[in-house]
Design a protein around this motif. Structure first.
Motif, mmCIF file in Angstrom:
data_model
loop_
_atom_site.group_PDB
_atom_site.id
_atom_site.type_symbol
_atom_site.label_atom_id
_atom_site.label_comp_id
_atom_site.label_asym_id
_atom_site.label_seq_id
_atom_site.Cartn_x
_atom_site.Cartn_y
_atom_site.Cartn_z
ATOM 1 N N SER A 11 0.850 -1.190 0.000
ATOM 2 C CA SER A 11 0.000 0.000 0.000
ATOM 3 C C SER A 11 0.889 1.245 0.000
ATOM 4 C CB SER A 11 -0.888 0.007 1.248
ATOM 5 O OG SER A 11 -0.112 0.262 2.398
ATOM 6 N N VAL A 13 0.892 3.517 2.186
ATOM 7 C CA VAL A 13 1.413 3.684 3.553
ATOM 8 C C VAL A 13 2.650 2.811 3.747
ATOM 9 C CG1 VAL A 13 0.913 3.398 6.006
ATOM 10 C CG2 VAL A 13 -0.833 4.337 4.490
ATOM 11 N N ASP A 14 2.605 1.585 3.240
ATOM 12 C CA ASP A 14 3.750 0.682 3.370
ATOM 13 C C ASP A 14 4.992 1.243 2.678
ATOM 14 O OD1 ASP A 14 2.252 -1.172 4.800
ATOM 15 O OD2 ASP A 14 1.625 -2.239 2.989
ATOM 16 N N LYS A 21 5.925 7.342 8.283
ATOM 17 C CA LYS A 21 5.092 6.226 8.737
ATOM 18 C C LYS A 21 4.988 6.228 10.268
ATOM 19 C CE LYS A 21 4.464 1.371 7.634
ATOM 20 N NZ LYS A 21 5.024 0.208 7.004
ATOM 21 N N LEU A 57 -1.628 10.223 0.245
ATOM 22 C CA LEU A 57 -2.672 9.299 0.686
ATOM 23 C C LEU A 57 -4.053 9.844 0.359
ATOM 24 C CD1 LEU A 57 -1.333 8.354 4.251
ATOM 25 C CD2 LEU A 57 -0.879 7.219 2.078
ATOM 26 N N ARG A 64 -8.499 2.795 5.406
ATOM 27 C CA ARG A 64 -8.179 1.365 5.358
ATOM 28 C C ARG A 64 -7.017 1.052 6.300
ATOM 29 N NH1 ARG A 64 -9.024 1.160 -0.178
ATOM 30 N NH2 ARG A 64 -6.881 1.806 -0.500
ATOM 31 N N TYR A 65 -5.978 1.891 6.236
ATOM 32 C CA TYR A 65 -4.803 1.678 7.084
ATOM 33 C C TYR A 65 -5.174 1.858 8.562
ATOM 34 C CZ TYR A 65 -0.139 2.141 9.056
ATOM 35 O OH TYR A 65 0.993 1.974 9.824
ATOM 36 N N ARG A 68 -6.986 -1.188 9.736
ATOM 37 C CA ARG A 68 -6.063 -2.316 9.890
ATOM 38 C C ARG A 68 -5.260 -2.174 11.183
ATOM 39 N NH1 ARG A 68 -2.138 -2.755 5.101
ATOM 40 N NH2 ARG A 68 -0.618 -1.829 6.481
ATOM 41 N N MET A 69 -4.785 -0.955 11.465
ATOM 42 C CA MET A 69 -4.027 -0.718 12.692
ATOM 43 C C MET A 69 -4.909 -0.889 13.926
ATOM 44 S SD MET A 69 -0.886 -0.251 11.962
ATOM 45 C CE MET A 69 -1.133 -1.467 10.688
#
Length: 191
Positions: A11, A13-14, A21, A57, A64-65, A68-69
């Motif tokens: 992603s 973010v990754d 980050k 972003l 979404r991130y 997930r977090m």
């Protein structure tokens, strides 16, 4: 919302630099920032670092991130709560008992993971199988080492107890036979 299989593509973010980050993770954990504020600040940092505009972003990507977090955070909190319940139930467990409990939990996770991987449409990849096998092997080695360490500690404790009994017997002017019988009792050799 369903978990859909992706190609394994990273992603946005990754792909962010570690400092951005880290800032993103800190802002998400802080809970005093709205996602709109986080999005604005992170995109400003991306722009300030000279990264291309396509690295910025989107609201959806950030959401979404964040979800997930939050799921990962919930799992960590749940694990802590479970550990707290176990500790309350069993009281202050010796370190070896906590280690044994953790090893059992990790074994269960490994089993669940293998079941999940086996249920996948494409089966288990060689890499996943290799990683799981290595984890199980390390777990077994750790368990064996823990057992050996525990045995050595027990033997040392018995030895010290026998020495203490011998010393106390001599100070109390007990006969050598009485002291010998007490030492045998410490070692569990009485018939």
């Amino acid at each position: 919302m369903s978990d859909k299989n992706t190609r394994g593509r990273a992603s946005k973010v990754d792909l962010l630099p570690p400092d951005i980050k880290t800032r993103l993770a800190m802002m998400l954990r802080d809970k005093m920032f709205s996602q709109a504020e986080i999005l604005e600040e992170i995109n400003d940092l991306i722009r300030d670092c000279g990264l291309p505009d396509d690295m910025r972003l989107s609201k959806t990507g950030l959401n979404r991130y964040a979800n997930r977090m939050e799921k990962m955070g919930a799992r960590i909190r749940q694990s802590r709560e479970i550990a707290e319940v176990w500790t309350k139930q069993f009281g202050e467990m010796p370190q070896s008992d906590i280690g044994k409990t953790l090893m059992e939990l990790v074994k269960q996770i490994a089993f669940d993971t293998s079941m999940y991987l086996g249920d996948q449409q494409n089966g288990v990849s060689a890499k996943d199988l290799s990683l799981l096998s290595a984890a199980v092997q390390r777990l077994e080695q750790a368990e064996s080492l823990s057992f050996k360490r525990e045995q050595a500690i027990r033997q040392e404790t018995i030895k010290r107890a026998a020495e203490a009994v011998e010393q106390a017997g001599k100070q109390a002017n007990l006969s050598i036979n009485d002291v010998s019988e007490m030492i045998k009792a410490v070692y569990g050799l009485n018939s």
